[in-house]
Structures are given as C-alpha cells and as structure tokens.
Design a protein around this motif. Sequence first.
Motif, PDB file in Angstrom:
ATOM      1  N   PHE A 293       0.829  -1.195   0.000  1.00 49.34           N
ATOM      2  CA  PHE A 293       0.000   0.000   0.000  1.00 49.34           C
ATOM      3  C   PHE A 293       0.869   1.252   0.000  1.00 49.34           C
ATOM      4  O   PHE A 293       1.909   1.313   0.662  1.00 49.34           O
ATOM      5  CB  PHE A 293      -0.935  -0.009   1.214  1.00 49.34           C
ATOM      6  N   SER A 294       0.414   2.247  -0.743  1.00 44.97           N
ATOM      7  CA  SER A 294       1.204   3.461  -0.946  1.00 44.97           C
ATOM      8  C   SER A 294       1.519   4.166   0.369  1.00 44.97           C
ATOM      9  O   SER A 294       2.639   4.641   0.578  1.00 44.97           O
ATOM     10  CB  SER A 294       0.454   4.406  -1.891  1.00 44.97           C
ATOM     11  N   ALA A 333       0.605  -0.118 -11.351  1.00 44.13           N
ATOM     12  CA  ALA A 333      -0.589   0.731 -11.242  1.00 44.13           C
ATOM     13  C   ALA A 333      -1.439   0.337 -10.037  1.00 44.13           C
ATOM     14  O   ALA A 333      -1.633  -0.852  -9.763  1.00 44.13           O
ATOM     15  CB  ALA A 333      -1.409   0.623 -12.525  1.00 44.13           C
ATOM     16  N   PRO A 334      -1.985   1.332  -9.314  1.00 40.86           N
ATOM     17  CA  PRO A 334      -2.732   1.035  -8.088  1.00 40.86           C
ATOM     18  C   PRO A 334      -4.180   0.628  -8.350  1.00 40.86           C
ATOM     19  O   PRO A 334      -4.739   0.889  -9.415  1.00 40.86           O
ATOM     20  CB  PRO A 334      -2.684   2.355  -7.319  1.00 40.86           C
ATOM     21  N   LEU A 335      -4.769   0.011  -7.344  1.00 40.05           N
ATOM     22  CA  LEU A 335      -6.191  -0.322  -7.352  1.00 40.05           C
ATOM     23  C   LEU A 335      -7.002   0.937  -7.041  1.00 40.05           C
ATOM     24  O   LEU A 335      -6.453   1.995  -6.732  1.00 40.05           O
ATOM     25  CB  LEU A 335      -6.482  -1.410  -6.318  1.00 40.05           C
ATOM     26  N   LYS A 336      -8.322   0.806  -7.074  1.00 39.49           N
ATOM     27  CA  LYS A 336      -9.190   1.961  -6.857  1.00 39.49           C
ATOM     28  C   LYS A 336      -9.373   2.292  -5.384  1.00 39.49           C
ATOM     29  O   LYS A 336      -9.321   3.446  -4.987  1.00 39.49           O
ATOM     30  CB  LYS A 336     -10.558   1.696  -7.501  1.00 39.49           C
ATOM     31  N   TYR A 337      -9.592   1.281  -4.560  1.00 36.75           N
ATOM     32  CA  TYR A 337     -10.026   1.540  -3.189  1.00 36.75           C
ATOM     33  C   TYR A 337      -8.896   2.043  -2.299  1.00 36.75           C
ATOM     34  O   TYR A 337      -7.719   1.823  -2.557  1.00 36.75           O
ATOM     35  CB  TYR A 337     -10.660   0.289  -2.581  1.00 36.75           C
ATOM     36  N   ASN A 338      -9.305   2.722  -1.230  1.00 34.01           N
ATOM     37  CA  ASN A 338      -8.383   3.253  -0.235  1.00 34.01           C
ATOM     38  C   ASN A 338      -8.558   2.453   1.053  1.00 34.01           C
ATOM     39  O   ASN A 338      -9.550   2.604   1.756  1.00 34.01           O
ATOM     40  CB  ASN A 338      -8.684   4.734   0.011  1.00 34.01           C
ATOM     41  N   ASN A 339      -7.576   1.615   1.346  1.00 38.49           N
ATOM     42  CA  ASN A 339      -7.655   0.771   2.539  1.00 38.49           C
ATOM     43  C   ASN A 339      -6.876   1.442   3.671  1.00 38.49           C
ATOM     44  O   ASN A 339      -5.881   0.934   4.161  1.00 38.49           O
ATOM     45  CB  ASN A 339      -7.084  -0.618   2.253  1.00 38.49           C
ATOM     46  N   GLN A 437      -9.161  15.281  11.328  1.00 38.31           N
ATOM     47  CA  GLN A 437      -7.927  16.058  11.175  1.00 38.31           C
ATOM     48  C   GLN A 437      -7.044  15.517  10.059  1.00 38.31           C
ATOM     49  O   GLN A 437      -5.912  15.967   9.871  1.00 38.31           O
ATOM     50  CB  GLN A 437      -7.144  16.049  12.499  1.00 38.31           C
ATOM     51  N   HIS A 438      -7.563  14.549   9.332  1.00 38.75           N
ATOM     52  CA  HIS A 438      -6.885  13.989   8.142  1.00 38.75           C
ATOM     53  C   HIS A 438      -5.479  13.483   8.466  1.00 38.75           C
ATOM     54  O   HIS A 438      -4.488  13.819   7.811  1.00 38.75           O
ATOM     55  CB  HIS A 438      -6.812  15.030   7.018  1.00 38.75           C
ATOM     56  N   LEU A 439      -5.410  12.645   9.503  1.00 39.87           N
ATOM     57  CA  LEU A 439      -4.133  12.041   9.881  1.00 39.87           C
ATOM     58  C   LEU A 439      -3.735  10.913   8.952  1.00 39.87           C
ATOM     59  O   LEU A 439      -2.584  10.832   8.501  1.00 39.87           O
ATOM     60  CB  LEU A 439      -4.213  11.511  11.325  1.00 39.87           C
ATOM     61  N   PHE A 440      -4.663  10.017   8.667  1.00 40.45           N
ATOM     62  CA  PHE A 440      -4.332   8.801   7.934  1.00 40.45           C
ATOM     63  C   PHE A 440      -4.190   9.092   6.441  1.00 40.45           C
ATOM     64  O   PHE A 440      -5.114   9.612   5.818  1.00 40.45           O
ATOM     65  CB  PHE A 440      -5.412   7.740   8.146  1.00 40.45           C
ATOM     66  N   PRO A 441      -3.046   8.774   5.854  1.00 33.67           N
ATOM     67  CA  PRO A 441      -2.871   8.995   4.409  1.00 33.67           C
ATOM     68  C   PRO A 441      -3.654   7.970   3.598  1.00 33.67           C
ATOM     69  O   PRO A 441      -4.191   7.010   4.129  1.00 33.67           O
ATOM     70  CB  PRO A 441      -1.369   8.808   4.212  1.00 33.67           C
ATOM     71  N   THR A 442      -3.706   8.194   2.312  1.00 35.90           N
ATOM     72  CA  THR A 442      -4.381   7.252   1.415  1.00 35.90           C
ATOM     73  C   THR A 442      -3.531   5.994   1.272  1.00 35.90           C
ATOM     74  O   THR A 442      -2.309   6.069   1.103  1.00 35.90           O
ATOM     75  CB  THR A 442      -4.594   7.891   0.033  1.00 35.90           C
ATOM     76  N   TYR A 443      -4.191   4.858   1.349  1.00 34.32           N
ATOM     77  CA  TYR A 443      -3.516   3.569   1.182  1.00 34.32           C
ATOM     78  C   TYR A 443      -4.113   2.852  -0.025  1.00 34.32           C
ATOM     79  O   TYR A 443      -5.128   2.187   0.070  1.00 34.32           O
ATOM     80  CB  TYR A 443      -3.693   2.703   2.434  1.00 34.32           C
ATOM     81  N   GLN A 444      -3.466   3.028  -1.177  1.00 34.65           N
ATOM     82  CA  GLN A 444      -3.882   2.322  -2.386  1.00 34.65           C
ATOM     83  C   GLN A 444      -2.951   1.133  -2.605  1.00 34.65           C
ATOM     84  O   GLN A 444      -1.722   1.282  -2.599  1.00 34.65           O
ATOM     85  CB  GLN A 444      -3.833   3.248  -3.603  1.00 34.65           C
ATOM     86  N   GLY A 445      -3.519  -0.030  -2.809  1.00 33.38           N
ATOM     87  CA  GLY A 445      -2.722  -1.220  -3.031  1.00 33.38           C
ATOM     88  C   GLY A 445      -2.266  -1.327  -4.477  1.00 33.38           C
ATOM     89  O   GLY A 445      -2.991  -0.943  -5.394  1.00 33.38           O
ATOM     90  N   ALA A 446      -1.069  -1.857  -4.663  1.00 37.30           N
ATOM     91  CA  ALA A 446      -0.533  -2.074  -6.005  1.00 37.30           C
ATOM     92  C   ALA A 446       0.546  -3.153  -5.938  1.00 37.30           C
ATOM     93  O   ALA A 446       1.201  -3.317  -4.907  1.00 37.30           O
ATOM     94  CB  ALA A 446       0.046  -0.782  -6.578  1.00 37.30           C
TER      95      ALA A 446
END
Length: 508
Positions: A293-294, A333-339, A437-446
């Motif tokens: 995950f990114s 290339a990453p997947l769509k969802y944000n885990n 507070q937007h702590l958690f970053p985006t987690y895109q799997g690839a």
Amino acid sequence: MTEFWQTLVTQRSALITALGQHLLLSVISLAIAMAIAIPLAIWVIPKPKTANVFLQIAGVLQTIPSLALLGMLIPLVGIGSVPAVISLVVYALLPIFQNTYTGLTEIDPSLEEAATAFGMTRWEKLRKVELPLAFPMILSGIRTALVMIIGTATLAALIGAGGLGTFILLGINRNNNTMTLIGALASALLAIILSFALLGVKRIKLKPFLITVAVAVVGFGGFGIYKLVQPQPVSITIAGKLGSEPEILINMYRDLIETDNDNVKVTLKPNFGQTSFLFSALKNNQITIYPEFSGTVLEGLVKAPAKQATSATGIYQQAKTALQKQDKLTYLAPLKYNNTYALVVKRSFANKYDVHSISDLAKVKSQINAGFDLEFLDRNDGYKGIQKKYGLSFKTQSMSADLRYEALNQDKVNVTDGYSTDSQIRQYDLVVLKDDQHLFPTYQGAPLMRTATAKAHPEIVRSLNKLRGKISATDMQEMNYEVNVQRKSAAKVAHHYLVTHHLLGGER
C-alpha cells in the motif's frame, strides 16, 4: 463437533499438505541438530571448561525469541524453509548437546577402567561401551528437542515455509476457532507420534537403514537431473501479508498471469506476518511480487519526502519514485479503493458517548481502553500521530492484529485500530470514527516487484495492470466478508470477481 468434522473434510487436502511440510521441516531440523550436537558433545568430554562454554552458548541461543530470530535471518538467507530450519536447529541444540554430554560423563568410572584393561582404543570404548550406556539419556534429549521443534515450527508459516502454523494463523485471522484447533491438535499429535516412534530407534539395524537411504538418494537425484534437463517454465513467487485481503489479491495476480501467459508458473505464499519480512524477501530476490500500500511505503519502507503529498495520486507517485530510487523496485498501477487506517468502536459506545469522530474521543479519554496492533502503536500515522495531531493520549495495550476485533466485540477494549475494508466492521456492526484532522494517508494497493523482473517480463506487468483502477472499497469489504465470515475460499472469491468484471475467461 459438526463444524469440526465438516472443516476437517473440506480442508483435508490442505491439512495433508501442511502436515507433510511440518513433518519434513521437523525431521530435517532434528537430523541437522543431532549431527552438530552429538559429535560436539563427544569432542568436549575431555575438556569440561570448553563444554561449559558451549552449554552457555546453546542456552543463550535458546532464549532468543523465535520470531526475532526469523526476522534476523531473512536478510541473510531469505524466506521459506532455509531460515525456518536454521532457527529450529538453534533451538534443538541445547537439549541434545546437554543430554549427550551428561550421559557420557556420568558413566561409572569402573566400567571405563574395565574397558581400558581389555585394551580397547578410545574409539572402541566410545562405540562399544560409552554410547550404548549413554543412549537412553541421549534419546531423551532428542525427544525433548523433537517436541520443541514441532511446536516452534508452527511459526514457519510466517515466512512462507508452510506447515501446520498455516491453519493456526488463518484460524486466528478469520476468527475460525475450528481451523485453529485443527492446526493445534495436528501439531500435538505429530509430536506425540514421533516422540513414541523414537523409542523404537534402538531396534533399527544400521545396514538396512543405510541401503534405504542410498536408494532414496539415487532415486531423488535421478529425478532431479531429469527435471533439470526438461524445459522449465518461467517461475515466479507471489507472497502476501497475513489476512484475507492480501490472499484475495495474490490469487487475482496468479489468475491474471497464468491465464495470459502459458509459460509462466506461479507459486503463492500467503499469510506472511510482517511487512518488513516481505519487503526484505523481495529485495533479496526470495519472492517476485507482493501487494503493498502506498501509505505504508511512505510511512515505513522508504525515506519520507520532505513534504508528503495529500492526494491519492500524489502519495502513490511519491511512493513509486522513492521505491525506484532507493531500492530499484517497480510499483505498478494502483487499485481503486483506499484501505486506510481507521479507529473503530462499537455502535453502543458511539451512541452512549456521542462519539463520531476521532476528535470526539477527547471528551471521553478517561473512559478509553484501547487495544492496538503493535505496528499501529509505533507508526507516525498510527497512535503516535493521534497523540501529535489530535493531542490525545489514553490507555492503550498492544495485541495481535488478528485478535483486536474479537477483543472489541467482547468489551475487553472499547477502541481499536482497523482498516476501512475490514469485514469485521460489517460483521459486528461497528462504527468507523471520522478522521476529521486527516491524519491517515491514502492507502492504495498495487503490485510491488523488482525492476529487473519487470523489464525481463513485460508480459507479467501487462497482466497485472489489468487491475488498474479496479476494485472499490465496497467490493473489497464484501470479498473479505465472504472469506472471513462465510468461509469461502480466497481463490474462488478472487476468481469470481475477475470473471464477473470480464478480466478473465470462463468460471472454473
């Protein structure tokens, strides 16, 4: 009991495979430990000070936590059976060495004198007098080592060596007590059966045994030479972290690659325990691909950029660039969802205290008893980030990622960490607190792989890129639910998604 027998029947093939892997690891490790410890004990008999040093060293080695030892071995020897065997040998040395030395040094001195009086050489005394007299003590040490090996070998599943630990880990991860029980019972029965079998060793004659071993070596050697001269397909190994989601993804990778490429053979290694294990194995060319995950890349695997991006695209691009620059790895290339990470509470807790966001926890922090995964506790985008960005500190305890939802459901804790696509959120009707507070970053799997592999096999890259922008968060949570709760096969769930979204041919 009905569920136990049903699981035993449906999983019998996997159980037999795991049992064979566990048996092979145990027997090989025991044989190597005996080959080291017994001659060493014989050699140091006239040197009591040296013997004491070796005993101390063996004792210290046995105190090293098995998981830590496996982690230290991965950068040196990779993953799979080799590090598992090395760690098992380390733990088996002490009882075999100690019992052999004790058995040989506690022989009645009058018997030693009688043997010398008969004119026996040192070797003759050892072979005809000392070893036969010490044999019961030596055998006791070997049996102790064997039981220890079989129990410790369950951790081999964490580094792709298979064995009965696979059943135990999957059972814990999917809250399936039946699978955990089957793995534990099989391991215990194996230890009992082999322990009793060792009692019959003294009745085995050496010559027939050596002939059998020679025939086996010639047979397996001939088969190995035959396999070497045959045309070999491209072989790649795809690994995944512990859990249903990585297992679903790696099964998708396999289906896409093998469907598009007839000459590629894929081996799957699911249910690794730690991100660091997989990342190290990939860099050391022990595996070919694994889903990452990114957000995890930027937070734990590469040197963080001076200014981290906030958008999904920006985070992925920073992760891709850093991986290529630092470790010569290609991030596809990453997947769509944000885990992404999430803080999760029971609905009853949220309603009682009117808690809907992470900031809301401030008004009830004295009531909080949180149970967090050890990795989450130590991450800057985990509890450390909550303390810094939200100004929150509350009572926490570390627990296995596999057990935290069950602890929450049973009110052992009232806040835990999770991932936004976890099936347990649906299963237990839990509430995900808003990260206001937007702590958690985006987690895109690839898919993550070595750049050299990507360049050598562009056809594999093309196959995996079919998943670009696919799989929504709803899709992933539903697939996790099917595997974890409905007990469907991860392979079948993955294949069904690919077929229904027209990424493969017909249903199998």
